[in-house]
Design an enzyme around this catalytic site. Sequence first.
Site, PDB file in Angstrom:
ATOM      1  N   THR A  13       0.960  -1.276   0.168  1.00 52.31           N
ATOM      2  CA  THR A  13       0.046   0.072   0.082  1.00 52.31           C
ATOM      3  C   THR A  13       0.725   1.324  -0.111  1.00 52.31           C
ATOM      4  O   THR A  13       1.739   1.106   0.675  1.00 52.31           O
ATOM      5  CB  THR A  13      -0.981  -0.046   1.353  1.00 52.31           C
ATOM      6  OG1 THR A  13      -1.381   1.448   1.485  1.00 52.31           O
ATOM      7  CG2 THR A  13      -0.266  -0.291   2.431  1.00 52.31           C
ATOM      8  N   CYS A  69      -1.718   5.016  -5.635  1.00 54.02           N
ATOM      9  CA  CYS A  69      -2.368   4.456  -4.659  1.00 54.02           C
ATOM     10  C   CYS A  69      -2.561   2.887  -5.222  1.00 54.02           C
ATOM     11  O   CYS A  69      -2.935   3.041  -6.543  1.00 54.02           O
ATOM     12  CB  CYS A  69      -3.983   4.923  -4.586  1.00 54.02           C
ATOM     13  SG  CYS A  69      -4.916   3.841  -3.364  1.00 54.02           S
TER      14      CYS A  69
END
Length: 242
Positions: A83, A197
Amino acid sequence: MKTIGLIGGMSWESSAEYYRLINQGMKARLGGHRNARSVMVTVCFEEVKTLQHAERWEDLGNQMQQAARQVEAGGADFVVLCTNTMHKLAPAIEAVLDVPFLHIVDPTADALRRAGIERVGLLGTRFTMEQDFYRARMEQRHGIQVVIPDQDDRTLVHDVIYDELCHGVVRSESRAVYQRIIESLKAGGAQGVILGCTEITLLIKPEDSALPTFDTTELHAMAAVALAAGEVARWPEALLPG
């Protein structure tokens, strides 16, 4: 071959992409039925999301430290956090590890430098775009200037990530919004755009963008393959010029 430790679940859709890319990448390098050696700890994203939006970063740091200890205990030779946003807590994770931590900004910066990019747009969660943990590493360690959308557009980018992409929902209307925002980054002088992202790649492909795209999920995964296969000794030192 080194064993890759993966901290996943943020969201599981992007973690599945990491797993696919890493194993495809290892097979492409080594052939046959070879796949990457890896261990993964998957956290609960609902808990993580709630703590993020409550700005409870210390609690999140404790969770990430626990996950890091688990993957190291499982035999990981280095750790990958699947992430972008939670790299805010990279220092906390590194503090409890006896093995290297592969930071997502470093292979992304390497790809940008190789492409001759000096000024890049950044799309990601509100935390990634607005806080300095990501931009500062890119600018101070790697010398690449980062620009972000205006406040209203940052809200749109953030909401699409959490309300749609993290649920695996891909809408053409949201793609059009992202395309408009990328156009505005281009007008502001960006030479490329970081898909900062790990879910954005589900929505925006290279052909959808007015700027060259730099997919952090793929770049991070391929860096993990290179490190596991022994093609680089360590990161980020392997990225530094000369």
